[in-house]
Write a protein that holds these residues in place. Structure first.
Motif, short mmCIF file in Angstrom:
data_model
loop_
_atom_site.label_atom_id
_atom_site.label_comp_id
_atom_site.label_asym_id
_atom_site.label_seq_id
_atom_site.Cartn_x
_atom_site.Cartn_y
_atom_site.Cartn_z
N VAL A 18 13.72 67.75 -28.33
CA VAL A 18 12.74 67.92 -29.07
C VAL A 18 12.61 67.71 -30.32
CG1 VAL A 18 10.93 70.18 -29.41
CG2 VAL A 18 12.29 69.93 -27.16
N SER A 19 11.95 67.27 -31.15
CA SER A 19 11.93 66.92 -32.53
C SER A 19 11.32 68.38 -32.98
CB SER A 19 11.35 65.74 -33.18
OG SER A 19 12.18 64.87 -32.63
N ILE A 20 11.74 68.93 -34.18
CA ILE A 20 11.10 70.17 -34.82
C ILE A 20 10.89 69.75 -36.05
CG2 ILE A 20 11.67 72.47 -35.47
CD1 ILE A 20 13.57 72.92 -33.13
N ILE A 23 16.18 67.80 -32.37
CA ILE A 23 16.20 67.05 -33.56
C ILE A 23 15.78 67.65 -34.77
CG2 ILE A 23 16.00 64.66 -34.31
CD1 ILE A 23 15.83 63.61 -31.35
N THR A 24 16.17 67.76 -36.00
CA THR A 24 15.37 68.08 -37.00
C THR A 24 15.77 67.28 -38.23
OG1 THR A 24 16.92 69.73 -38.24
CG2 THR A 24 15.85 70.36 -36.40
N ALA A 74 17.35 67.96 -40.76
CA ALA A 74 18.70 68.28 -41.28
C ALA A 74 18.76 69.12 -42.48
CB ALA A 74 19.55 67.16 -41.21
N GLY A 75 17.54 69.43 -43.03
CA GLY A 75 17.46 70.31 -44.39
C GLY A 75 17.59 71.94 -43.98
N GLY A 76 17.01 72.46 -45.21
CA GLY A 76 16.94 73.92 -44.89
C GLY A 76 15.56 74.35 -44.29
N GLY A 77 15.15 75.63 -44.31
CA GLY A 77 13.98 76.17 -43.83
C GLY A 77 13.94 75.99 -42.45
N ILE A 78 12.80 75.66 -41.94
CA ILE A 78 12.28 75.64 -40.51
C ILE A 78 13.55 74.47 -39.72
CG2 ILE A 78 11.06 74.63 -38.70
CD1 ILE A 78 10.11 77.26 -39.84
N MET A 79 14.01 73.61 -40.51
CA MET A 79 15.02 72.75 -39.87
C MET A 79 16.30 73.59 -39.59
SD MET A 79 14.17 69.28 -42.27
CE MET A 79 13.73 70.24 -43.86
N GLN A 80 16.72 74.31 -40.39
CA GLN A 80 18.01 75.10 -40.18
C GLN A 80 17.74 76.07 -39.27
OE1 GLN A 80 20.26 76.34 -43.94
NE2 GLN A 80 20.45 78.37 -42.79
N ALA A 81 16.49 76.70 -39.22
CA ALA A 81 16.27 77.69 -38.10
C ALA A 81 16.28 77.09 -36.62
CB ALA A 81 14.95 78.05 -38.45
N GLY A 82 15.77 75.69 -36.63
CA GLY A 82 15.94 75.18 -35.39
C GLY A 82 17.40 74.88 -34.97
N HIS A 83 18.26 74.37 -36.05
CA HIS A 83 19.57 74.42 -35.65
C HIS A 83 20.55 75.68 -35.33
CE1 HIS A 83 19.91 70.17 -37.66
NE2 HIS A 83 19.44 69.89 -36.45
N PHE A 139 12.94 60.10 -34.78
CA PHE A 139 12.31 61.41 -34.32
C PHE A 139 11.51 61.19 -33.25
CE2 PHE A 139 12.68 63.27 -38.78
CZ PHE A 139 13.21 64.55 -38.35
N VAL A 140 10.71 60.02 -33.11
CA VAL A 140 9.74 59.69 -32.00
C VAL A 140 10.15 58.92 -30.86
CG1 VAL A 140 7.58 58.68 -31.53
CG2 VAL A 140 7.83 59.54 -33.56
N LYS A 141 11.23 58.05 -31.42
CA LYS A 141 11.84 57.19 -30.05
C LYS A 141 12.80 58.17 -29.17
CE LYS A 141 15.14 53.31 -29.21
NZ LYS A 141 15.91 54.13 -28.57
N GLU A 142 13.55 58.88 -29.82
CA GLU A 142 14.63 59.61 -29.20
C GLU A 142 14.31 61.13 -28.55
OE1 GLU A 142 17.20 58.27 -28.34
OE2 GLU A 142 17.16 56.39 -29.69
#
Length: 344
Positions: A75-77, A108-109, A111-120, A164-167
């Motif tokens: 899932v891409s977040i 998959i995010t 890799a930054g902060g905010g929502i991306m870090q929350a997903g990880h 992001f989309v292909k994988e």
């Protein structure tokens, strides 16, 4: 003369690839080498060549990184890098990451902060990929994914978006800025036009939020009501304020339907189990508008995909899809996912 030279060049490329011992997809590899040589012969600027070179390197690394995990759904977040850990949207992303990881998906995010870090944070490092972008401001790799083998850095947004989309097999969108809207509309456009396979697209935010409902109001009044999109296109996305509902929506999309492929004039849907005769008749009646030259039929893998059929144990539903109505195809998949499994 030009055709003769092209044939000679292709032969030289084919011999070069063979000399390297490349057997798998050797013809495509030779074509790729030939395309690069033809590009050089066109005498583009140095900046153009550097862009192509960097893009190929980025794509190569991305493909290599994801290759060992192709058997896992992902899932891409997407969401804002500026969302702080005390924000309810951040906590919703953590919970969603936890739930979707528990369901067997990787995330998959950017890799930054905010929502991306929350997903990880929710999914955990073992179930996380990072697809970072190199920016002069704002973007720093979060501490969870930093240094991991499942982290790639990209210079170009377009090559990063391909990853992001292909994988991915689903997309989860949280409140964000221009970048989040860019990613949201890109994914919606790719699915709406059939350039990406059908996938669940969920839009999630904190309880009591109005971010996605305001977005939907704009889409309805500015786009749908003015005939700029089809009314059926609203079936391409799902809005919720409940992380468990978002995760359930994604899991339900793969309850029966597994994947698809275009074979000649047909669209082949791979499923766990096929509908009974009465349900198949109903589906044909309900979706006859997107079928040309015949009804939806049941087939084996060998019958539907005579060459290179993955998952040969799965039955197939074959339809002569018009390829102009991906939203209706999504509605068909939703109906297929409501088919009850056969009793023992």
């Amino acid at each position: 003369m030009k055709i003769t030279k092209e044939r000679e060049l292709h032969q030289l490329c084919a011999e070069f690839v063979e000399s390297l011992g490349i057997d798998e997809a050797s013809e495509l590899t030779a074509d790729l080498v030939q395309a690069v040589l033809r590009l050089a012969a066109d005498k583009p600027g140095r900046a153009d060549l550097k862009m192509v070179l960097r893009a190929i390197k980025e794509l190569r690394f991305g493909f290599k990184m994801f290759q060992p995990y192709r058997h896992r759904r992902k899932v891409s977040i997407f969401g804002s890098a500026r969302t702080t850990a005390d924000n309810a949207d951040y906590q919703a992303a953590v919970e969603f990451g936890r739930l979707i990881s528990a369901a067997g998906f990787m995330v998959i995010t950017g890799a930054g902060g905010g929502i991306m870090q929350a997903g990880h944070e929710g999914a955990g490092l073992a179930h996380s990929f990072g697809v970072a972008i190199k920016l002069p401001f704002e973007q720093e790799t979060n501490a969870i994914i930093a240094g991991d083998e499942k982290l790639a850095h990209f210079r170009y947004f377009f090559s990063r978006k391909i990853m992001f989309v292909k994988e991915t097999n689903a997309v989860a969108l949280f409140p964000g800025g221009f970048g989040t809207h860019d990613e949201a509309f890109e994914v919606l456009t790719l699915v709406q036009t059939g350039r990406a396979d059908p996938m669940p697209i969920v839009m999630l935010e904190k309880s009591g939020g109005t971010y996605w409902t305001q977005w939907q109001t704009f889409v309805k009044h500015a786009l749908a009501d003015n005939g700029l999109i089809s009314p059926d296109d609203s079936n391409l996305y799902f809005i919720t304020q409940d992380p468990s509902e978002a995760a359930a929506h994604i899991k339900q999309f793969y309850a029966n339907y597994q994947s698809m492929r275009y074979v000649d004039d047909n669209t082949v849907l791979r499923v766990k189990y096929t509908p009974d005769a009465a349900t198949l008749y109903r589906l044909n009646q309900q979706f006859s508008d997107i079928c040309i030259q015949g009804p939806i039929t049941i087939a084996t893998a060998a019958e539907a995909e005579p060459a290179h059929a993955p998952e040969p144990h799965l039955p197939r539903l074959v339809l002569p899809f018009n390829r102009r109505s991906p939203a209706r195809l999504r509605m068909l998949i939703d109906e297929i996912n409501r088919v009850e499994p056969p009793t023992a």
